[in-house]
Structure formats: C-alpha cells, structure tokens
Design a protein around this motif. Structure first.
Motif, short mmCIF file in Angstrom:
data_model
loop_
_atom_site.label_atom_id
_atom_site.label_comp_id
_atom_site.label_asym_id
_atom_site.label_seq_id
_atom_site.Cartn_x
_atom_site.Cartn_y
_atom_site.Cartn_z
N ALA A 108 69.88 -47.72 -21.50
CA ALA A 108 70.80 -47.62 -22.64
C ALA A 108 71.32 -46.21 -22.89
O ALA A 108 72.38 -46.04 -23.49
CB ALA A 108 70.15 -48.16 -23.90
N GLU A 111 76.04 -43.63 -20.10
CA GLU A 111 77.37 -44.10 -20.47
C GLU A 111 78.22 -44.26 -19.22
O GLU A 111 78.97 -43.35 -18.85
CB GLU A 111 78.01 -43.14 -21.47
N VAL A 115 80.57 -51.41 -19.14
CA VAL A 115 79.37 -52.24 -19.23
C VAL A 115 79.83 -53.68 -19.26
O VAL A 115 80.71 -54.05 -20.03
CB VAL A 115 78.56 -51.91 -20.50
N GLU A 139 72.69 -55.72 -28.98
CA GLU A 139 73.10 -54.35 -28.63
C GLU A 139 73.98 -54.36 -27.38
O GLU A 139 74.99 -53.66 -27.31
CB GLU A 139 71.86 -53.50 -28.39
N GLU A 142 77.50 -55.49 -28.01
CA GLU A 142 78.31 -54.46 -28.67
C GLU A 142 78.83 -53.43 -27.67
O GLU A 142 79.89 -52.85 -27.87
CB GLU A 142 77.49 -53.77 -29.76
N LYS A 143 78.09 -53.21 -26.57
CA LYS A 143 78.49 -52.22 -25.56
C LYS A 143 79.44 -52.79 -24.52
O LYS A 143 80.24 -52.06 -23.94
CB LYS A 143 77.25 -51.72 -24.80
#
Length: 169
Positions: A108, A111, A115, A139, A142-143
């Motif tokens: 996580a 970056e 994703v 989570e 959301e990414k």
C-alpha cells in the motif's frame, strides 16, 4: 499508454488451475513485462527469499518465509521482500493488479502508475477469511481505477492497441 511493468498480486497459485488470472497475465505479457506474485510459502529454513520461475512469458514470484510466523511477522517479511523486489521498478511505468486485497498489507505504501482491482471471488465469504479483508477491500476500491470484467475483456484481450491514458472507453 499501457504500463511497461505489471505486478499482479494473487491468492491463487499459478500452477494450481489455469483461470482468469493466468489467462489475462499470459495475454498481457504481449504488451508488458508481467510479474505474478503468489501468496507466501512457509518453508524457508534460514533467510526469507523470493523464488521466480518463467511461465507463459510471465515471471511467477513466490515468497518463501519461515514456518510458524504470526500475522505481524508474516507481513513484516512480505514487506521486506517486496521492498527489495520493487526497488528495480520505475513506479511511473508500473501497474499493480490485485486479485487479493490482502496484498495491500505490504504494497500500500507504493504509488504505481495505476491500481487495478479484479474482484474475481468474494474472498470475505470464504471459510477462515481474514478479519480485516473487507477493510482492505474498501481501501483497494478507493485506490483502483474503475475496472469491470467486460471492460477488461474488451480492451485488454481483444483489442490490438491498449491505452489507459485519458478516459476509459
């Protein structure tokens, strides 16, 4: 432009059954260098290590950890191994493709260019599912870019030119 490197995190062993992850990874290997990271095997006697083997132009990576580790030490081991592995990548040219939200526990903090979450199974419904699986899935959602199976099939398998720059078509 489609990423130069694709790192796939899967709860499925590459050689267990040839399913959607293996089909897609093999096809995507025509366009990118593909790494398929399996869940760990707990058989390391001395130091933890990553084993790699080439399958259908996909480099399958298997983390080997010491037996008997609790969850905290398992994640610490995976974090260390993945940290060493990811050093060679330009994350601006790399995509992370998740089949399991559990991989967020050690990935996580990075970056990548994009994703992708391909929710193939409702893992939280499985017997003995980890208690934090649904939190990690939220989570991850959301990414991740919006990825739908029909979109994946249309744009990543059947098209000759793949482009994720700009808007999704």
């Amino acid at each position: 432009m489609f990423p130069k490197q694709l790192i796939i995190f899967s709860h499925l062993r590459w050689d267990f059954v040839y399913q959607r992850p293996q089909h897609l990874a093999s096809r995507l290997a025509q366009f990118s260098t593909v790494y398929y990271i399996e869940e760990p095997v707990f058989d390391a006697h001395e130091e933890t290590y990553l084993e790699s083997v080439l399958r259908n132009k996909v480099l399958v990576i298997v983390p080997h950890l010491k037996p008997g580790l609790n969850h905290e030490f398992t994640i610490a081991g995976l974090t260390q191994l993945f940290g060493e592995f990811i050093k060679m990548f330009n994350l601006a040219e790399t995509a992370f493709w998740y089949y399991t939200p559990m991989a967020l526990e050690f990935s996580a903090n990075y970056e990548p260019q994009m994703v992708i979450y391909d929710c193939m199974d409702e893992l939280s419904a499985f017997k003995f599912a980890p208690h934090n699986l649904q939190i990690l899935e939220k989570e991850l959602l959301e990414k991740a870019i919006p990825t739908f199976n029909i979109w994946v099939l249309k744009h990543m398998i059947n098209c000759r030119i793949i482009s994720l720059a700009g808007t999704l078509h």
